[in-house]
Scaffold this active site. Sequence first.
Site, PDB file in Angstrom:
ATOM      1  N   SER A   1      -0.554   6.687   8.714  1.00 31.79           N
ATOM      2  CA  SER A   1       0.826   6.295   8.432  1.00 31.79           C
ATOM      3  C   SER A   1       1.591   7.541   8.030  1.00 31.79           C
ATOM      4  CB  SER A   1       0.891   5.291   7.276  1.00 31.79           C
ATOM      5  OG  SER A   1       0.824   3.985   7.777  1.00 31.79           O
TER       6      SER A   1
ATOM      7  N   ARG B   1       8.742   4.414   6.145  1.00 29.43           N
ATOM      8  CA  ARG B   1       7.625   4.706   7.035  1.00 29.43           C
ATOM      9  C   ARG B   1       8.219   5.144   8.356  1.00 29.43           C
ATOM     10  NH1 ARG B   1       4.271   2.306  10.994  1.00 29.43           N
ATOM     11  NH2 ARG B   1       2.052   2.763  10.737  1.00 29.43           N
TER      12      ARG B   1
ATOM     13  N   SER C   1      -8.297   5.151   8.324  1.00 28.76           N
ATOM     14  CA  SER C   1      -8.829   4.744   9.627  1.00 28.76           C
ATOM     15  C   SER C   1      -7.773   5.020  10.683  1.00 28.76           C
ATOM     16  CB  SER C   1      -9.151   3.252   9.628  1.00 28.76           C
ATOM     17  OG  SER C   1      -9.840   2.902   8.469  1.00 28.76           O
TER      18      SER C   1
ATOM     19  N   GLU D   1       0.803  -1.221   0.000  1.00 24.31           N
ATOM     20  CA  GLU D   1       0.000   0.000   0.000  1.00 24.31           C
ATOM     21  C   GLU D   1       0.838   1.274   0.000  1.00 24.31           C
ATOM     22  OE1 GLU D   1      -2.274   1.176   3.479  1.00 24.31           O
ATOM     23  OE2 GLU D   1      -1.786  -0.734   4.418  1.00 24.31           O
TER      24      GLU D   1
END
EC number: 2.7.1.33
Lengths: 361, 731
Positions: A186, A198, A183, A129
Site C-alpha cells: 500500500s 492511499r 504480502s 489498518e
Amino acid sequence: VFPWFGLDIGGTLVKLVYFEPKDITAEEEEEEVENLKSIRKYLTSNVAYGSTGIRDVHLELRDLTLCGRKGNLHFIRFPTHDMPAFIQMGSEKHFSSLHTTLCATGGGAYKFEQDFRTMGDLELCKLDELDCLIKGVLYIDSVGFNGHSECYYFENPTDAERCQKLPFNLENPYPLLLVNIGSGVSILAVYSKENYKRVTGTSLGGGTFFGLCCLLTGCSTFEEALEMASHGDSTKVDKLVRDIYGGDYERFGLPGWAVASSFGNMMSKEKRESVSKEDLAKATLITITNNIGSIARMCALNENINRVVFVGNFLRINTISMRLLAYALDYWSKGQLKALFLEHEGYFGAVGALLELLDSA
Amino acid sequence: GGSLTKLAYYSTVQHKVARVRSFDHSGKDIENEPLYEISVQEEITARLHFIKFENTYIETCLDFIKDHLVNTETKVIKATGGGAYKFKDLIEKKLGLKVDKEDVMTCLIKGCNFVLRNIPHEVFAYQRDSDTEFRFQTNHPNIFPYLLVNIGSGVSIVKVETEDKFEWIGGSSIGGGTFWGLGALLTKTKKFDELLQLASKGQHTNVDMLVKDVYGGAYQTLGLSGNLIASSFGKSTTADKEFSKEDMAKSLLHMISNDIGQLACLYAKLHNLDKIYFGGFFIRGHPVTMRTITYSINFFSKGEVQALFLRHEGYLGAIGAFLKGAEQDNPNQYSWGENYAGSSGLMSTSPDVYPMQRTRSGTFDMLEMDRLERPLVNLPLLKDPSTYIPDTVDLTDDAMARKYWLTCFEEALDGVAKRAAASQPDSGDALERAEKFRQKYWNKLQTLRQQPFAYGTLTVRSLLDTREHCLNEFNFPDPYSKVKQKENGIALKCFQSVIESLDSLGWEERQFALVKGLLAGNVFDWGAKAVSDVLESEPQFGFEEAKSKLQERPWLEDSYSQWLQRLKEGPPHKCALIFADNSGIDIILGVFPFVRELLSRGTEVILACNSGPALNDVTYSESLIVAERIAAMDTVIHSALRDEKLLLVQTGSSSPCLDLSRLDQGLAALVRERNTDLVIIEGMGRAIHTNYYAVLKCESLKLAVIKNSWLADRLGGKIFSVIFKYEVPCQ
C-alpha cells in the site's frame, strides 16, 4: 486496565505488541489477578511461542512511558495461519475474564472477528489498518529506538563500497510517501497526522516474492528464500540492457546494467537448465524490489513528495532489498528522491492499535 | 522480430482504368451516336505492401524479395529489430544488398504515426463482454501527443509529441519476457502461445491472495472489492501444496498485466496524456492480454484513460524502417488508402474461437495501401472533425443489421459478377476474371461473417468499398460505363423539355417540382437490388414512372416546409456544395435543374463528383462532358460555367458512400474560398448509409429515396420512402 495489547492481523503475519508495565506497585501486585500475571510471565520470559511465534527481542523498547506508566514494549509475530491456535490459547488462558478490550487492525481483525467472539468469547475493537500504521510510525519515530534514531537511510547508495547506513532525523516528517510492503503493497501520501490518502497499491509484494520462491525453489520459509537469494546471481536469469544492445542503449539513456526483462533469459531452454535455485530466488527478489521502487518513485513524482519511507515485514532481515530501493530511487530520480527506512519495519500497525486502545481509555 | 519477419516494400501497380472522352460531334449524326467515347487504359499507381513471414521461412522471404526486386538502383535494405543483427549476413549474401540497421524505437514510432494518419479505424479499444470485442475509434485530426507502451520482452513507455519528437519516459523490466520466462519455469510450457492458452483456462484465485482472503470480505473503508488481488502468488507461500499450471499461468498473466497497466497510468498522469496505445509481442492480437491490460487501465485510471490497440501493430517497425529508407520520396506527403482486396485484415487469434484463422494469421498476413492521387483532408464545414463518424449503422455492433447486409451483398454478388463480365464483351478472359472476383468477394464476405472487425468497423460503406476494390483487383474498373453512357445520352435528350415544363410553373410549384425531380432521379440506382431488377426488366422505365413510385408527402423524414420557407424568406445562399449520386436521369434531370435554379437565385454552386467509378455513380470526368452538353443547350448553365459560378470538382473518392473526413484537398480549398453556406448530399449511399447524422457548421440538405425495403422498415417506412432532411446549425 492491563493487559495492553495491540494486534495487527495481516495476510501472512500476525504482529502483536505487548506493553509490560515495570512500575507495578505492591498494592497493584496484590490486586492483580492470576491470569494477568501468568500472561505477562509467559510473554516476557519466552522468546519463542509454540513452533511459530517469535519475539523480536532486538526491537524491544525499554523504559517507555505510556499513559503515565513506565514499562517495556515487546514485539511478537507469528503466521496468520496459526490464528485459530492463538484464539484457542486466549480462550484456555481465560483472557475474556480480564475484561479488557483487544484492539486489532489489519484485514484479519475483520476476518477473525467471528472466531474471537465464538471461540474466545472476546469482542474485538476493529481499527483501520492505515490509521494505525501512520499513528504507529509517528509515535515510534518520536520516542526513538532506545536512545538511537528509529529512522535511517543509506548514504552513497549507488556506490557499493562507500554505501553505509546512517540515522535520519524525521522531525518534520510531512509530506512523506509511506510505502508499506507486506504480502501486498500500500502506498500512502501523508500530509499531517490526520491528513493522508492511499495513493495506490500493488499486488506484487512480499507475498509474491515468497510465493514465487516457494514455487521456483521449493523453499518453505521467508528466511530460507532470502538466504538463497543472497547467494544467487540474478543476471543469469534476467535479460539486461547490455544483453540486447551490447552495452548502454544510448538513444534512451539506459545503462547496460539495467534489467531490460525480468526472467527474460528464461525464455531460452538452455539458460533455464543452467540456472540455480539461488539465482532464481535472487532474480525474484530483484524483480519485486525494483518494481516496488519504480511504482513508489512514480507516485512520489505524481504527488510531488521527495521523501519515501519504506516499512513492512518484507524488509525484515532484507538488506538486499533496502539497499536496492535506496539505490533505485536515487539513480532513477537523479538524486531527487530519498529512501528512508524504520527499525521496527512491520510493527507499526500493531503499535497504532495499542495507541488507539490507550486513547480510547 | 523474434519470430516473424515483417517486410514492407513499395511497388508500382499497373491496372486498367476507364476513361471517357468527348467525341467531336461536328457534322455527325448526333441522334445515333453515343454521347462520348469510353476506353480502357493502363494506369500505373503506387502501392505499399506489407507482408509477414515466419522466421523459420526467412529463405522464402528473401527469395520473395529477390523475385520482386525490379529496381536495380536499390542498393540498401533497411532493417530493424533483433533479427536485423541475426540475419544481417544472410540478407547481404543472398540479396547483394547492404543492410542498414535502424533504431527499433524510431522505426516503431514512425510506423505508428503513419498508420494513425492514414488508416481509418486503425485504433480500437477492446471490450470483453460485447458481441464483437473490438471498438474502433474515429481518427482524430491531430494524432499527437500520445503514449506508446511497447510490451516486448520488457516494457518501454514512450511519449510522442510530434512526427520527429519523442522521448523514452520510462519502462519496466516486467514484460512479455517475464511472462514467458517465468511462465516456462513455473509450468514447463515452452511456447508463449501455449502459456497464453494455459492462462486463459486457469483460476488465479487459487494462487493469488485476494482482499477477501485477508479481510473475509471487502476492505470497505477504502472501497476495495473482496475480489481484488491483495498479493500475487500470495497463496503459493508453501512448499507442500501443488498448483495447477493453468492457475499459475493465469495468476502470472494478471500480475504482469496489472503491473504494466498501473505503470502506464502513472506515466500518463505525470505527463498529462490520455491516449495510450499498446503494442509489442505480448499484445499482438491476443485477446487474452488485450483483455487484462484493458481491465488494468480501467481499474487504475478509474475509467479516465482508455487502453487503445492498433490493427496493424505488428507492422509498425517495418513501416518505420521503410519510411526511413524512402525519405527522398517521402510517403508522408501523400494520402494512402487501405486496399481491402489485398489486405488480410485483423484476425482474432483467440485460441478457443477461431483455430483456423489463428494458424493462417501466424503464417501469412498482409496489408496493402494504395497511394492516392491527391491528398485527402477534412471538409472544412464539419462541425467537429474529431467526433465525426461517417457511417450511420455500425454493423460490428448491430448483429441483425450485419446479417441482413451480408446476405444482401451475397445475393447481389452473382448479378454484379455477371454485369462485370458483360461490361467487357471483347475480352477473352472476362468470364474467368469475373468468376475470380466473385470468389474473392464471396470469401471476404465469409470472413466478415466470422470476424466482422477484420477491417475496422463493418459498415455498408466498407462492404461496398471492398466490392469496388475486388472489382479493380480483377481489372473491372468500371462495369457500369456503358449503362451510364446510354443513360446519360437518353437523359440529355429530355433535358430541355424538363426545363421548359419547370419554367412554366409558378415559383412555389417549381420549387416542389425541382425537389421531386431530384428525388425521382435518385430512384435510378443500379446499386439497389430492388431498382436494378426493375431496370433490367423494364427498359422503358423512365422519369415519370419514377415520380409515380415516390411516396406522397408527408415524407418519412420531411422538413420540406422549412426549406421552402428558408428559400422564401432568407437571402440567397452564397455558395452551395452538392455531392451528386447517379449518372443519367439523376444528375441530368434531377441535379442540373436544381443547380440551375440555385444559380438563378444568385447562389454559386460547387458540384462534386467521384474521382473514380463506383456502380453507376457519375464520375468527375463524366460530369464534365454532361455539363458541356447541357451548357450547349442552356444559357444559365453556359454562363455559370463561363463565369465560374458553377464549378465542377472531384471528391477524391471512388466509393458509393461519402466520408467527409477524407475529401480532395482542392475541393476543401474551394469550399473555403467561396464561403460555402449550404451542403446538399444526395442519395442512399451518401445521405443515409453515411452522413445521416453528420453535423455541419452550415445549412444542409440530405435527400434520398430508400430503395431497400429492409432499411425502409428499420426507419419506419416503406420502400421508395423519401428522406428530406433540412438542417440549420444551432447557434
